[in-house]
Design a protein around this motif. Structure first.
Motif, PDB file in Angstrom:
ATOM      1  N   PHE A 149       0.692  -1.244  -0.017  1.00  0.00           N
ATOM      2  CA  PHE A 149      -0.110   0.136  -0.131  1.00  0.00           C
ATOM      3  C   PHE A 149       0.924   1.227  -0.097  1.00  0.00           C
ATOM      4  O   PHE A 149       0.431   2.210  -0.787  1.00  0.00           O
ATOM      5  N   PHE A 172       0.990   4.562  -2.785  1.00  0.00           N
ATOM      6  CA  PHE A 172       0.319   5.594  -2.060  1.00  0.00           C
ATOM      7  C   PHE A 172       1.111   6.893  -2.088  1.00  0.00           C
ATOM      8  O   PHE A 172       0.636   8.064  -2.344  1.00  0.00           O
ATOM      9  N   SER A 203      -4.762  -1.436  -4.224  1.00  0.00           N
ATOM     10  CA  SER A 203      -4.538  -1.348  -3.056  1.00  0.00           C
ATOM     11  C   SER A 203      -4.611   0.181  -2.628  1.00  0.00           C
ATOM     12  O   SER A 203      -5.078   0.452  -1.413  1.00  0.00           O
ATOM     13  N   ILE A 237      -8.883   1.467  -3.281  1.00  0.00           N
ATOM     14  CA  ILE A 237      -9.904   0.836  -2.228  1.00  0.00           C
ATOM     15  C   ILE A 237      -9.876   1.941  -0.970  1.00  0.00           C
ATOM     16  O   ILE A 237     -10.927   2.219  -0.458  1.00  0.00           O
ATOM     17  N   PHE A 238      -8.570   2.637  -1.070  1.00  0.00           N
ATOM     18  CA  PHE A 238      -8.591   3.491   0.411  1.00  0.00           C
ATOM     19  C   PHE A 238      -8.932   4.832  -0.119  1.00  0.00           C
ATOM     20  O   PHE A 238      -9.588   5.391   0.752  1.00  0.00           O
ATOM     21  N   PHE A 251     -13.268   4.404  -0.625  1.00  0.00           N
ATOM     22  CA  PHE A 251     -13.744   3.995   0.384  1.00  0.00           C
ATOM     23  C   PHE A 251     -13.277   4.652   1.796  1.00  0.00           C
ATOM     24  O   PHE A 251     -13.941   4.528   2.686  1.00  0.00           O
ATOM     25  N   GLY A 252     -12.011   5.199   1.805  1.00  0.00           N
ATOM     26  CA  GLY A 252     -11.592   5.698   2.931  1.00  0.00           C
ATOM     27  C   GLY A 252     -12.329   6.739   3.474  1.00  0.00           C
ATOM     28  O   GLY A 252     -12.036   7.014   4.749  1.00  0.00           O
ATOM     29  N   ASN A 253     -13.129   7.472   2.805  1.00  0.00           N
ATOM     30  CA  ASN A 253     -14.047   8.490   3.447  1.00  0.00           C
ATOM     31  C   ASN A 253     -15.250   8.001   4.379  1.00  0.00           C
ATOM     32  O   ASN A 253     -16.145   7.785   3.772  1.00  0.00           O
ATOM     33  N   TYR A 254     -14.956   7.781   5.245  1.00  0.00           N
ATOM     34  CA  TYR A 254     -15.892   6.901   6.084  1.00  0.00           C
ATOM     35  C   TYR A 254     -17.257   7.718   6.178  1.00  0.00           C
ATOM     36  O   TYR A 254     -17.060   9.065   6.116  1.00  0.00           O
ATOM     37  N   LEU A 313     -17.901  -2.028  -0.189  1.00  0.00           N
ATOM     38  CA  LEU A 313     -16.467  -2.176   0.224  1.00  0.00           C
ATOM     39  C   LEU A 313     -16.233  -3.609   0.497  1.00  0.00           C
ATOM     40  O   LEU A 313     -15.057  -4.199  -0.140  1.00  0.00           O
ATOM     41  N   SER A 344     -13.167  -5.757  -1.586  1.00  0.00           N
ATOM     42  CA  SER A 344     -12.259  -6.424  -0.862  1.00  0.00           C
ATOM     43  C   SER A 344     -11.909  -7.867  -1.347  1.00  0.00           C
ATOM     44  O   SER A 344     -10.879  -8.176  -1.419  1.00  0.00           O
ATOM     45  N   GLU A 363      -2.822  -5.960   3.204  1.00  0.00           N
ATOM     46  CA  GLU A 363      -2.868  -5.076   4.368  1.00  0.00           C
ATOM     47  C   GLU A 363      -3.930  -3.981   4.350  1.00  0.00           C
ATOM     48  O   GLU A 363      -4.592  -4.125   5.411  1.00  0.00           O
ATOM     49  N   ILE A 364      -4.242  -3.769   3.411  1.00  0.00           N
ATOM     50  CA  ILE A 364      -5.471  -2.510   3.521  1.00  0.00           C
ATOM     51  C   ILE A 364      -6.649  -3.259   3.947  1.00  0.00           C
ATOM     52  O   ILE A 364      -7.539  -2.782   4.522  1.00  0.00           O
ATOM     53  N   VAL A 365      -6.948  -4.319   3.230  1.00  0.00           N
ATOM     54  CA  VAL A 365      -8.192  -5.088   3.547  1.00  0.00           C
ATOM     55  C   VAL A 365      -8.117  -5.510   4.754  1.00  0.00           C
ATOM     56  O   VAL A 365      -9.254  -5.495   5.671  1.00  0.00           O
ATOM     57  N   PHE A 371      -9.370  -2.658   7.076  1.00  0.00           N
ATOM     58  CA  PHE A 371     -10.895  -2.333   6.882  1.00  0.00           C
ATOM     59  C   PHE A 371     -11.500  -3.473   7.695  1.00  0.00           C
ATOM     60  O   PHE A 371     -12.424  -3.119   8.476  1.00  0.00           O
ATOM     61  N   ARG A 404      -5.727   6.756  11.148  1.00  0.00           N
ATOM     62  CA  ARG A 404      -4.946   7.796  10.803  1.00  0.00           C
ATOM     63  C   ARG A 404      -3.912   8.276  11.908  1.00  0.00           C
ATOM     64  O   ARG A 404      -3.731   9.635  11.925  1.00  0.00           O
TER      65      ARG A 404
END
Lengths: 294, 297
Positions: free
Chosen positions: A226, A230, A242, A245-246, A249-252, A260, A264, B127-129, B132, B244
């Motif tokens: 990641f 990134f 990798s 997906i962040f 979907f990262g904006n919770y 999601l 995955s 890792e990212i899965v 989550f 974060r």
């Protein structure tokens, strides 16, 4: 001590053996129960993944959906969400895996076959590098990439990814190559084959399983990476799965959790399948060789 | 005569150089993309480079390091890294991995297979899965609280109240398979008759484990601890995706702190100095690991 046990086994062996086997059974049941409890703890998050992926109303709890549908999957099967990132991942990881394996096979050959004063320090340096936290050098790598205009390029990122896996790939490849007897090569040499010919026609086919393990292991490691993409890729249309997906979907908050989960699963399946292919060869000995990557 | 032998020697040397030529591509890549950045890292760490603003970069000596040691945020990051490493690597992955491996030797085959498959799946997942999944597990409306509700235990927002504990557990969930594989291999190498002899002598299970099994696998324990620690030191994605580094800076381990300083606060020089410290700690562990392994190359 063993001899005593064997002799004594003649008259009272029946009783002790029965006692011991009963104790064995009890031990096995206890071990089974403990393992199942641990397995359940490991299974819960995975269970959420499976159930949420077929539930359009999924939230963050493990819950059996009212009716299982594939709507989540059909919702994410669009170029933006799935196809482009997966293709990027494939290009990025595929090309760097090829580069890593090719360079590792070439480098492993002299290291495995010829003697030199430099071979030992070289290999020790390689092994030392496998342990270094790659995470720590990402800031200077970013700086360097900006200066030489490699930032936000697929090939630049692939080159760095390939290098990050190279030390371990060389180490593995060299160990596999050590296991190939040298006599066949000597026959090839006498027939006048050149060194590249010998490597490609004789040595690599003989260590086919080893090459497969190195290739798949490298690919799995890169597929899940990641931090490197990134940092080094910026344009949304170049991001691998990798990172996408962040960002998707990262904006919770407004996340559709079912989608999601579905994404995955699509993203993880290739590496899980690949792992199954090489699982038998990956014992503790392999792990011990230094499978450490951040 | 002497000229002839001299040219033969050159020829031999040239032949030897050609033989070692295949090592060149790999070496070139390693020098360009690994040794280069490490050298650059050392250089930037002693400058006041920033992401934005002035292009002039000044050499500032040890100022970045002095600043780091005086910075409460840095000390907080060191402390959290220690907690994270001890909890997730030393205590969690290592002990749980050993327990799993030891139990697996006694358990029946189907249970062993299922457990192994689950633990390893957690390890192979990207890792990212994993991040989550564990995020979903620990959230206020997540599965852990649902289970606690059932048991009539107080629920809480784990990612807010105990963020370090949550990310440590996540790391244990994800990383235990590695220890399990190492210990399974180590335990399989213990000769059967030694354990049987102790069993016949009447040593209890716990004593057998403590006095016979553990000493016999001590080298694997050392190696495993080293590798786990090295891996845990560089965890970034897992923590970044779960918290974060927050709330505030309460799960900000060194890699997250480094990223935060270098890119969000634009202090490349300072962030790199922190990275260099991380690299030094990593190198130290690597050297110890190589000594422990007594590598035969």
């Amino acid at each position: 001590m063993r001899a005593g046990v064997d002799e004594g086994g003649a008259d009272e062996g029946g009783r002790t053996r029965a006692g011991r086997s009963r104790r064995r059974t009890r031990q096995r049941l206890a071990a089974d129960a403990a393992l199942l409890a641990l397995a359940a703890a490991f299974a819960v998050p995975l269970l959420w993944l499976l159930l949420a992926s077929v539930d359009t109303q999924a939230d963050l709890r493990v819950r059996v959906p009212g009716s299982a549908t594939l709507d989540n999957f059909s919702a994410i099967l669009t170029p933006d969400i799935t196809f482009t990132p997966m293709l990027n991942s494939l290009l990025l990881c595929g090309s760097s895996t090829l580069l890593t394996v090719a360079c590792a096979a070439l480098a492993a050959y002299p290291l495995s076959r010829y003697r030199s004063r430099l071979a030992r320090p070289y290999l020790l340096t390689i092994l030392f590098t496998t342990c270094l936290p790659i995470t720590a050098i990402m800031v200077p790598v970013y700086g360097l990439f900006v200066q030489v205009n490699l930032i936000d390029t697929m090939y630049g990122t692939a080159l760095f990814l390939a290098t990050s896996q190279l030390p371990f790939a060389i180490w593995l490849m060299k160990n596999f190559m050590d296991g190939v007897p040298i006599t066949l090569e000597e026959a090839a040499w006498t027939d006048g084959a050149s060194m590249p010919q010998t490597l490609v026609r004789v040595v690599l086919p003989l260590m086919g399983p080893g090459v497969t393990v190195v290739t798949i292991y490298t690919f799995i490691m890169l597929w899940g990476n990641f931090f490197v993409p990134f940092m080094l890729l910026l344009s949304p249309d170049r991001l691998p799965a990798s990172v996408s997906i962040f960002t998707f979907f990262g904006n919770y908050g407004s996340v559709v959790y079912g989608q999601l989960a579905a994404f995955s699963i699509l993203y993880s399946t290739p590496v899980l399948l690949m792992y199954v292919l090489i699982a038998r060869r990956l014992g503790g000995g392999f792990a011990l060789a230094g499978a450490v990557k951040g | 005569m002497s000229r002839l032998s001299a040219s033969a020697a050159t020829g031999r040397r040239r032949k030897r150089a050609v033989r070692w030529l295949p090592i060149a591509p790999a070496t070139l890549l390693l020098l360009l993309f690994l040794a280069g950045p490490i050298g650059y890292c050392v250089y930037i760490a002693f400058t006041d480079m920033r992401l934005t603003g002035s292009s002039a970069v000044d050499f500032v000596g040890f100022a970045n390091f002095r600043r780091a040691f005086a910075d409460p945020a840095f000390r907080n990051a060191v402390w959290l890294t220690l907690v994270f490493t001890v909890l997730s690597s030393l205590v969690g992955q290592n002990t749980l991995g050993l327990a799993l491996a030891a139990l697996m030797r006694r358990a029946s085959r189907p249970v062993r297979t299922v457990t192994g498959a689950l633990v390893i799946t957690a390890w192979v997942l990207p890792e990212i899965v994993a991040a989550f999944l564990l995020y979903a597990f620990f959230r206020r409306e997540g599965t852990l609280n649902a289970i606690l509700d059932r048991l009539h235990l107080p629920a809480q927002n784990w990612l807010f109240t105990l963020p370090v504990l949550a990310v440590s557990f996540a790391n244990v969930w994800r990383g235990t398979a590695f220890s399990m594989l190492i210990y399974s291999a180590a335990l399989a190498e213990i000769p059967k008759d030694i354990e049987e002899a102790a069993e016949v002598d009447g040593a209890s299970g716990a004593r057998r484990f403590w006095h016979i099994t553990l000493p016999m696998i001590r080298r694997s324990i050392g190696t495993n601890l080293m590798l786990n620690t090295l891996q845990t030191l560089s965890v970034f994605g897992l923590i970044w995706a779960m918290t974060r580094g927050g709330p505030g800076d309460r799960s900000q381990t060194l890699p997250v702190f480094m990223y935060d300083q270098a890119f969000l606060k634009s202090l490349i020089g300072y962030g790199t100095a922190v990275a260099l410290l991380l690299l030094l700690v990593g190198s130290l562990f690597s050297v110890v690991y190589l000594r422990l392994m007594k590598v035969d190359v």
